[in-house]
Design a protein around this motif. Structure first.
Motif, PDB file in Angstrom:
ATOM      1  N   THR A  11      -3.285  14.868  -6.359  1.00 34.81           N
ATOM      2  CA  THR A  11      -2.453  14.633  -5.174  1.00 34.81           C
ATOM      3  C   THR A  11      -3.066  15.178  -3.889  1.00 34.81           C
ATOM      4  OG1 THR A  11      -1.182  16.633  -5.685  1.00 34.81           O
ATOM      5  CG2 THR A  11      -0.305  14.520  -6.488  1.00 34.81           C
ATOM      6  N   SER A  12      -4.047  16.032  -3.989  1.00 36.89           N
ATOM      7  CA  SER A  12      -4.689  16.596  -2.799  1.00 36.89           C
ATOM      8  C   SER A  12      -5.818  15.704  -2.270  1.00 36.89           C
ATOM      9  CB  SER A  12      -5.238  17.989  -3.101  1.00 36.89           C
ATOM     10  OG  SER A  12      -6.198  17.921  -4.147  1.00 36.89           O
ATOM     11  N   GLU A  13      -6.125  14.598  -2.966  1.00 43.93           N
ATOM     12  CA  GLU A  13      -7.182  13.691  -2.521  1.00 43.93           C
ATOM     13  C   GLU A  13      -6.695  12.889  -1.309  1.00 43.93           C
ATOM     14  OE1 GLU A  13      -9.619  11.756  -5.658  1.00 43.93           O
ATOM     15  OE2 GLU A  13      -8.079  12.592  -6.978  1.00 43.93           O
ATOM     16  N   PRO A  14      -7.644  12.269  -0.563  1.00 41.39           N
ATOM     17  CA  PRO A  14      -7.243  11.485   0.612  1.00 41.39           C
ATOM     18  C   PRO A  14      -6.408  10.256   0.231  1.00 41.39           C
ATOM     19  CG  PRO A  14      -9.621  11.319   0.231  1.00 41.39           C
ATOM     20  CD  PRO A  14      -9.086  12.300  -0.761  1.00 41.39           C
ATOM     21  N   GLU A  15      -5.667   9.725   1.204  1.00 39.94           N
ATOM     22  CA  GLU A  15      -4.796   8.572   0.964  1.00 39.94           C
ATOM     23  C   GLU A  15      -5.518   7.382   0.357  1.00 39.94           C
ATOM     24  OE1 GLU A  15      -2.308   7.260   4.152  1.00 39.94           O
ATOM     25  OE2 GLU A  15      -0.835   8.802   3.671  1.00 39.94           O
ATOM     26  N   ARG A  16      -6.792   7.179   0.678  1.00 40.44           N
ATOM     27  CA  ARG A  16      -7.519   6.030   0.118  1.00 40.44           C
ATOM     28  C   ARG A  16      -7.669   6.129  -1.398  1.00 40.44           C
ATOM     29  NH1 ARG A  16     -11.411   9.271   2.311  1.00 40.44           N
ATOM     30  NH2 ARG A  16     -13.169   9.764   0.963  1.00 40.44           N
ATOM     31  N   ARG A  17      -7.356   7.280  -1.970  1.00 41.53           N
ATOM     32  CA  ARG A  17      -7.392   7.468  -3.424  1.00 41.53           C
ATOM     33  C   ARG A  17      -5.999   7.673  -4.016  1.00 41.53           C
ATOM     34  NH1 ARG A  17     -11.249   5.195  -2.933  1.00 41.53           N
ATOM     35  NH2 ARG A  17     -13.313   6.028  -2.633  1.00 41.53           N
ATOM     36  N   THR A  18      -5.010   7.964  -3.172  1.00 41.47           N
ATOM     37  CA  THR A  18      -3.690   8.348  -3.682  1.00 41.47           C
ATOM     38  C   THR A  18      -2.544   7.433  -3.287  1.00 41.47           C
ATOM     39  OG1 THR A  18      -3.248   9.789  -1.780  1.00 41.47           O
ATOM     40  CG2 THR A  18      -4.362  10.788  -3.675  1.00 41.47           C
ATOM     41  N   ARG A  19      -2.742   6.539  -2.332  1.00 44.98           N
ATOM     42  CA  ARG A  19      -1.660   5.673  -1.839  1.00 44.98           C
ATOM     43  C   ARG A  19      -2.068   4.212  -1.921  1.00 44.98           C
ATOM     44  NH1 ARG A  19       1.369   9.448  -2.583  1.00 44.98           N
ATOM     45  NH2 ARG A  19       1.655  11.070  -1.062  1.00 44.98           N
ATOM     46  N   ARG A  20      -1.202   3.394  -2.457  1.00 48.80           N
ATOM     47  CA  ARG A  20      -1.501   1.971  -2.648  1.00 48.80           C
ATOM     48  C   ARG A  20      -1.870   1.285  -1.334  1.00 48.80           C
ATOM     49  NH1 ARG A  20      -3.134  -1.842  -6.349  1.00 48.80           N
ATOM     50  NH2 ARG A  20      -2.243  -3.833  -5.834  1.00 48.80           N
ATOM     51  N   HIS A  21      -1.152   1.567  -0.266  1.00 50.46           N
ATOM     52  CA  HIS A  21      -1.407   0.884   1.009  1.00 50.46           C
ATOM     53  C   HIS A  21      -2.795   1.202   1.570  1.00 50.46           C
ATOM     54  CE1 HIS A  21      -1.006   4.343   3.751  1.00 50.46           C
ATOM     55  NE2 HIS A  21      -0.111   4.777   2.884  1.00 50.46           N
ATOM     56  N   ALA A  22      -3.378   2.326   1.184  1.00 43.82           N
ATOM     57  CA  ALA A  22      -4.682   2.736   1.705  1.00 43.82           C
ATOM     58  C   ALA A  22      -5.817   2.552   0.689  1.00 43.82           C
ATOM     59  CB  ALA A  22      -4.625   4.198   2.144  1.00 43.82           C
ATOM     60  N   TYR A  23      -5.482   2.223  -0.555  1.00 43.86           N
ATOM     61  CA  TYR A  23      -6.495   2.052  -1.593  1.00 43.86           C
ATOM     62  C   TYR A  23      -7.342   0.815  -1.255  1.00 43.86           C
ATOM     63  CZ  TYR A  23      -8.435   2.412  -6.319  1.00 43.86           C
ATOM     64  OH  TYR A  23      -9.282   2.584  -7.391  1.00 43.86           O
ATOM     65  N   PRO A  24      -8.666   0.880  -1.343  1.00 45.16           N
ATOM     66  CA  PRO A  24      -9.516  -0.255  -0.971  1.00 45.16           C
ATOM     67  C   PRO A  24      -9.166  -1.533  -1.750  1.00 45.16           C
ATOM     68  CG  PRO A  24     -10.839   1.709  -1.332  1.00 45.16           C
ATOM     69  CD  PRO A  24      -9.450   2.034  -1.795  1.00 45.16           C
ATOM     70  N   GLU A  25      -8.938  -2.606  -1.025  1.00 46.29           N
ATOM     71  CA  GLU A  25      -8.547  -3.870  -1.653  1.00 46.29           C
ATOM     72  C   GLU A  25      -9.556  -4.349  -2.691  1.00 46.29           C
ATOM     73  OE1 GLU A  25      -6.810  -7.049   0.525  1.00 46.29           O
ATOM     74  OE2 GLU A  25      -6.032  -5.680   2.051  1.00 46.29           O
ATOM     75  N   ALA A  26     -10.827  -4.102  -2.456  1.00 49.10           N
ATOM     76  CA  ALA A  26     -11.865  -4.558  -3.387  1.00 49.10           C
ATOM     77  C   ALA A  26     -11.729  -3.911  -4.768  1.00 49.10           C
ATOM     78  CB  ALA A  26     -13.247  -4.256  -2.816  1.00 49.10           C
ATOM     79  N   PHE A  27     -11.056  -2.771  -4.846  1.00 48.35           N
ATOM     80  CA  PHE A  27     -10.924  -2.061  -6.114  1.00 48.35           C
ATOM     81  C   PHE A  27      -9.515  -2.135  -6.693  1.00 48.35           C
ATOM     82  CE2 PHE A  27     -14.461   0.040  -3.910  1.00 48.35           C
ATOM     83  CZ  PHE A  27     -15.459  -0.218  -4.832  1.00 48.35           C
ATOM     84  N   ARG A  28      -8.605  -2.806  -6.007  1.00 45.48           N
ATOM     85  CA  ARG A  28      -7.247  -2.951  -6.536  1.00 45.48           C
ATOM     86  C   ARG A  28      -7.246  -3.876  -7.741  1.00 45.48           C
ATOM     87  NH1 ARG A  28      -3.359  -3.628  -1.225  1.00 45.48           N
ATOM     88  NH2 ARG A  28      -4.079  -1.704  -0.185  1.00 45.48           N
ATOM     89  N   MET A  29      -6.291  -3.639  -8.637  1.00 45.87           N
ATOM     90  CA  MET A  29      -6.172  -4.455  -9.849  1.00 45.87           C
ATOM     91  C   MET A  29      -4.739  -4.950  -9.985  1.00 45.87           C
ATOM     92  SD  MET A  29      -8.305  -2.147 -12.557  1.00 45.87           S
ATOM     93  CE  MET A  29      -8.615  -3.463 -13.707  1.00 45.87           C
ATOM     94  N   THR A  30      -4.588  -6.032 -10.705  1.00 42.19           N
ATOM     95  CA  THR A  30      -3.268  -6.535 -11.065  1.00 42.19           C
ATOM     96  C   THR A  30      -3.114  -6.431 -12.576  1.00 42.19           C
ATOM     97  OG1 THR A  30      -4.022  -8.800 -11.415  1.00 42.19           O
ATOM     98  CG2 THR A  30      -3.353  -8.204  -9.153  1.00 42.19           C
ATOM     99  N   ALA A  31      -1.901  -6.654 -13.055  1.00 43.62           N
ATOM    100  CA  ALA A  31      -1.680  -6.653 -14.508  1.00 43.62           C
ATOM    101  C   ALA A  31      -2.540  -7.725 -15.169  1.00 43.62           C
ATOM    102  CB  ALA A  31      -0.205  -6.878 -14.815  1.00 43.62           C
ATOM    103  N   GLU A  32      -2.687  -8.871 -14.514  1.00 44.14           N
ATOM    104  CA  GLU A  32      -3.519  -9.956 -15.059  1.00 44.14           C
ATOM    105  C   GLU A  32      -4.991  -9.550 -15.111  1.00 44.14           C
ATOM    106  OE1 GLU A  32      -4.837 -13.228 -16.877  1.00 44.14           O
ATOM    107  OE2 GLU A  32      -2.767 -12.564 -16.693  1.00 44.14           O
TER     108      GLU A  32
END
Length: 81
Positions: free
Chosen positions: A43-64
């Motif tokens: 939880t102490s990591e930056p938002e780009r690692r801890t919050r969906r809205h800031a997580y890099p789109e290129a690394f986001r995943m879906t259930a599919e």
């Protein structure tokens, strides 16, 4: 520190997030893990690692994405020195 029930996975947006570990110093950080994609973060990591809205789109995943993954990489054996 963190309320896992109020958190979604930054990588796959899954609602089930588990508290895995808490800092030895109370209130400093927690380690959380997604129940679907197994992503873990502190939880102490930056938002780009801890919050969906800031997580890099290129690394986001879906259930599919997870269901149709052709291979889950194996964990290599530990090296012995």
């Amino acid at each position: 520190m963190a309320d896992p029930t109020a958190t979604v996975c930054p990588r796959c947006a899954h609602q089930t997030v588990e508290l895995v570990f808490t800092s030895p110093v109370p209130g400093v950080w927690d380690v959380l893990q997604c129940g679907r994609c197994l992503y873990m973060w502190r939880t102490s990591e930056p938002e780009r690692r801890t919050r969906r809205h800031a997580y890099p789109e290129a690394f986001r995943m879906t259930a599919e994405d997870i269901r149709s993954a052709s291979e889950v990489p194996a964990v290599p054996p530990l090296k012995t020195s």
